[in-house]
Design an enzyme around this catalytic site. Structure first.
Site, PDB file in Angstrom:
ATOM      1  N   ASP A 162       0.880  -0.913   0.023  1.00 31.51           N
ATOM      2  CA  ASP A 162      -0.013  -0.051  -0.057  1.00 31.51           C
ATOM      3  C   ASP A 162       0.985   1.124  -0.098  1.00 31.51           C
ATOM      4  O   ASP A 162       2.121   1.223   0.623  1.00 31.51           O
ATOM      5  CB  ASP A 162      -1.074  -0.028   1.375  1.00 31.51           C
ATOM      6  CG  ASP A 162      -2.053  -1.171   1.090  1.00 31.51           C
ATOM      7  OD1 ASP A 162      -2.291  -1.514   0.174  1.00 31.51           O
ATOM      8  OD2 ASP A 162      -2.577  -1.501   2.312  1.00 31.51           O
ATOM      9  N   ASP A 176      -7.090  -1.338  -4.506  1.00 31.59           N
ATOM     10  CA  ASP A 176      -7.877  -1.049  -3.683  1.00 31.59           C
ATOM     11  C   ASP A 176      -9.240   0.138  -4.367  1.00 31.59           C
ATOM     12  O   ASP A 176     -10.320   0.024  -4.131  1.00 31.59           O
ATOM     13  CB  ASP A 176      -7.700  -0.404  -2.383  1.00 31.59           C
ATOM     14  CG  ASP A 176      -7.037  -1.534  -1.664  1.00 31.59           C
ATOM     15  OD1 ASP A 176      -7.308  -2.735  -1.762  1.00 31.59           O
ATOM     16  OD2 ASP A 176      -6.016  -1.017  -0.855  1.00 31.59           O
TER      17      ASP A 176
END
Length: 211
Positions: A162, A176
């Protein structure tokens, strides 16, 4: 419905006393009595080949974009390093073993199974209802591409990378984002498809039998 009796000329000048055979207009798609035509035929909602190609193209593009950005971040920034971009947005290299936005970070095997089941369900749904709305290949392509990209990382590495950090929200990645946008489009298309009046396909009535 009464039985109509036709009086036909008899051969050789015989009297008109013998009943003629009843002429039934039987067609594919007619009602059970063989006389009343069905006026509305529902079109198939199964996905066609062009729709499957569109779904695959969107999914591959989403997967490739996510994998590329993760590779660039992992190769340029050390773990936990960050670079401020604009306003609250910064590039912050973190690792997540859970679902989107850091949820269920300690249940990687469960997440893998759930993701696989979700992708399988979406493929079955698309096979049956891909023609329901023109944007379904886009929405499901984004969701499937993002889900598969994160699934590949979890199986291969045990975590996902991330890097998009807004400070007030857990860090996330492009996959995402694709999933969230895809789900939003999917819900909107399903609502729109339910509200649109279906255009019936009229079956041409054959000439009625003379009585």
């Amino acid at each position: 419905m009464g039985d109509g009796v036709h009086r036909l000329p008899a051969e050789g000048g015989a009297g008109l006393s013998e009943p003629a055979q009843r002429m039934a207009d039987i067609r594919v798609g007619s009602a059970t009595d063989g006389l009343t035509p069905v006026s509305v035929a529902e079109r198939s909602l199964a996905a066609s080949l062009p729709q499957w190609i569109g779904l695959a193209t969107i999914a591959v593009a989403a997967l490739a974009a996510d994998q590329l950005t993760k590779h660039v971040v992992a190769s340029r920034l050390a773990l936990d390093d960050g670079v401020r971009v604009l306003g609250p947005l910064s590039i912050h290299h973190v690792q997540n073993s859970g679902i989107a936005f850091g949820l269920f970070s300690s249940a990687t095997p469960v997440v893998i199974v759930l993701t696989g089941l979700a992708v399988a369900w979406m493929l079955v749904f698309f096979a049956r209802s891909g023609a329901r709305h023109p944007l379904l290949p886009v929405s499901l392509g984004l969701v499937i591409g993002g889900s598969l990209s994160n699934l590949i990382d979890r199986v291969r590495l045990g975590h996902v990378t991330d890097f998009l950090d807004l400070r007030f929200w857990p860090a996330f990645n492009l996959a995402d984002s694709f999933i969230v946008v895809g789900v939003a489009i999917l819900l909107a298309t399903l609502v729109a498809a339910d509200r649109e009046p279906r255009r019936p396909r009229r079956v041409t009535d054959a000439p009625a039998a003379r009585s």
